[in-house]
Design a protein around this motif. Structure first.
Motif: not given
Length: 659
Positions: A158-162, A164-169, A186-191
């Protein structure tokens, strides 16, 4: 997986769109609605999204009767291409101004449960448009829908979605605590990184986590666009009146709390309406953009510039100590405004009138502070262009009078509440009356006689100067004809043209028509124009002046010496008379510089075969000096103030050439 089925149905992103009833269109819809309505709206691929006339007629019956925020009193069913059923609801929203539209949502109707299937495969395929995934409690990826994989690619944790690392933690800590949550992130997508709304639910029996994601980047962009539309000027991209009031309210709170001052400058461009009317709105818009850039470069970094609309701007400066700080900004703006603006392959000049007001000296609330700065601006405009004024108490009365007169000006033109007065022009050295200048007066039914200084600026701003100017020309020509029919010796009558009148495209034709209608001999009709008026567009001025000369009119340059004409153009202008401005005559015989200027002007005019008339003559010593310089004519209170028609006739008979 019954629980998951209910969850997914409940958490599916609703298809949402906006209907513009007046335009019969759908100007915005989210991704879910784009898919849902693919076969329901015409021209959707071209972006038109046209709704049918039957739906438009039905919705129109309700939208007029409902206020913004109220919901339609009914829902209507909708069946998608894949057979899914929806109930559609709508509520009234504002589309700007008085226009109303509908915000619409499609709520899915759950199909009846047919079996208790523990397999996810059928469920995942059933919700092919929904982005969801299953994770272990630790965050390790288990499986996802096709839509989720298309958006986020190969996810291991699930960490791969974020983004910002702080938001993932933070998210992983909350998973460990088995918190259910719903938030926008905000999530990191293919786009790329995009805004999403995520919702998390825990399944206690299987110890897994269900994550639903809904891409809301379009909604966020739409919100930003709406915010800018409501709060920023579309032409200059400056903050508008809405944000001005927000800053002023905040400045007022801070100033009261900390016992500080703040101030504002109210700017209005001089003569912008003339440019807009004659060169078109496209040129006017480009000029406004250049002016906004120039003002922004002229003010301190701490000051904020707003456009109220049209040609009005406001500058706000917080935490001021003295009025002089605000005056310094005004001086900087005026200094930079004196340079030309490159617009539409032309070099344009335009200035601004500026009013200054400060809290708490001039007002203790926002509305009165703006009103008083506006009043100071009007005082600056009536005094002269490219000037500023600091508010004083009596200016509020002046602005009320200004608005009152402005409201009655059109009616006054329709009812011909105006008269002409005539100031004699006297020939030297025998002091015989050889002409007169026609001067307009407003006889207000309640306020009495009103000076041109009070209503001519109003006429210029409103555009009423055109019908008013035509009335003056027509009335002056009729007066000339009446004097001729009465058997009086012919004299020359002059009329002043305003800059707005002179730019009128059909001015020469209008004057010709009036001359023909009244039967006036053009030899006895004179037009007075100012230097600045002629130099605004020298080449066009030359063509127009030649048009007047073909009619047989006499042309005079009024207030000579106060403008910026060059001798090169003076030779090209087909004029017959120079009128020396009263400012040079006032100290004649007392000021050596003025004496030299007047003497040189008369000598130059004589060498160019131009007649010279001096205005503002008030004492006999001025006449003696002018006689010595071979000035041909004079005009002023020494001989007579402007007279009504009857009094002028008496004066004329007493001072005519004796035959």
């Amino acid at each position: 997986m019954t629980d998951l089925s209910k969850l997914l149905h409940r958490k599916m992103p609703l298809a949402a769109w906006i209907i513009d009833i007046e335009q019969s269109s759908v100007p915005w819809c989210n991704e879910a609605a784009e898919i849902l309505l693919m076969d329901s709206l015409s021209d959707i691929k071209s972006g038109q999204r046209v709704i049918g006339s039957e739906l438009k007629d039905r919705l129109s019956l309700y939208i007029e009767a409902l206020d913004v925020g109220e919901a339609l009193p009914f829902k209507w069913p909708f069946v998608s291409k894949d057979g899914s059923h929806y109930n559609v609801s709508g509520s009234v929203i504002s589309l700007g101004g008085a226009r109303k539209g509908l915000s619409v949502e499609a709520h899915p109707v759950l199909p009846p449960r047919v079996s208790n299937n523990n397999s996810n495969c059928g469920l995942l395929s059933q919700f092919s448009t929904l982005s969801f995934a299953v994770f272990e409690q630790s965050g390790v990826y288990v499986e996802s829908s096709k839509r989720f994989a298309e958006q986020f690619g190969d996810i291991k944790h699930v960490r791969d979605l974020f983004a910002v690392s702080g938001a993932a933690n933070s998210f992983i800590r909350r998973l460990a605590q088995r918190e259910s949550l719903s938030q926008e992130i905000r999530l990191s997508t293919k786009n790329g990184v995009r805004w999403h709304k995520i919702e998390v639910s825990h399944q206690p029996t299987t110890d897994v986590v269900y994550l639903l994601t809904h891409d809301i980047q379009e909604e966020r962009d739409h919100e930003v666009a709406l915010y800018r539309l409501n709060n920023y000027d579309g032409l200059t991209h400056l903050p508008n009146r809405n944000l001005l009031y927000q800053q002023l309210e905040s400045a007022l709170v801070n100033a009261r709390k900390r016992h500080r001052q703040f101030g504002l400058l109210y700017l209005d461009l001089d003569g912008f309406k003339v440019i807009n009317d004659n060169f078109g709105h496209r040129v006017g818009d480009e000029l406004i953009q250049r002016v906004a850039e120039r003002i922004k470069d002229s003010i301190p970094a701490a000051a904020c510039l707003y456009r109220l609309g049209g040609d009005e701007f406001v500058v706000v400066l917080e935490n001021t100590n003295t009025i002089e700080e605000l005056e310094s900004i005004a001086q900087s703006i005026m200094q930079n405004a004196s340079n030309t603006y490159p617009v539409a392959k032309m070099e344009m000049m335009i200035t601004a009138s500026i009013g200054i007001a400060s809290y708490p000296q001039h007002a203790d609330d926002i509305d009165n502070l703006l009103k008083n700065a506006d009043a100071a601006m009007y005082r600056a405009k009536s005094t002269g262009h490219n000037m500023y004024c600091v508010y004083e108490d009596h200016m509020a009365d002046n602005i009320n009078a200004h608005l009152t007169l402005g409201g009655g000006l059109r009616k006054a033109i329709e009812e011909e509440q105006f008269i002409l007065h005539y100031q004699p022009k006297v020939r030297l050295p025998d002091e015989v009356v050889v002409g007169a200048e026609a001067l307009i007066r407003w006889v207000h039914p309640e306020l009495g006689m009103i000076s041109p200084d009070q209503f001519i600026p109003l006429a210029e701003e409103s555009g009423l100067i055109l019908p008013l100017g035509e009335w003056v020309i027509r009335r002056a020509c009729r007066q000339l004809q009446e004097w001729r029919e009465a058997g009086l010796a012919p004299i020359k009558l002059s009329v002043n043209l305003s800059s707005r009148q002179f730019m009128q495209a059909d001015l020469v034709d209008m004057v010709q028509q009036v001359l023909e209608e009244t039967g006036v001999d053009p030899e006895y009709f004179e037009l007075e124009l100012t230097e600045s008026m002629l130099m605004a567009d020298a080449q066009q001025s030359i063509e127009k002046l030649h048009g007047f000369r073909k009619l047989g009119l006499t042309l005079s340059i009024d207030d000579f010496g106060t403008g910026y004409s060059s001798l090169a153009y003076l030779k090209k202008f087909p004029i017959q008379t120079l009128k020396i401005d009263r400012s040079f005559i006032h100290d004649l015989g007392l000021d050596c510089d003025n004496d030299a200027i007047v003497k040189a002007t008369i000598a130059m005019a004589n060498s160019l075969n131009l007649k010279v008339i001096a205005e503002g003559v008030e004492n006999r010593s001025q006449v003696d000096v002018l006689n010595g310089y071979d000035c041909q004519e004079v005009q002023g209170y020494l001989f007579s103030k402007p007279l009504c028609s009857d009094d002028f006739l008496i004066y004329l008979k007493d001072h005519s050439e004796k035959i």
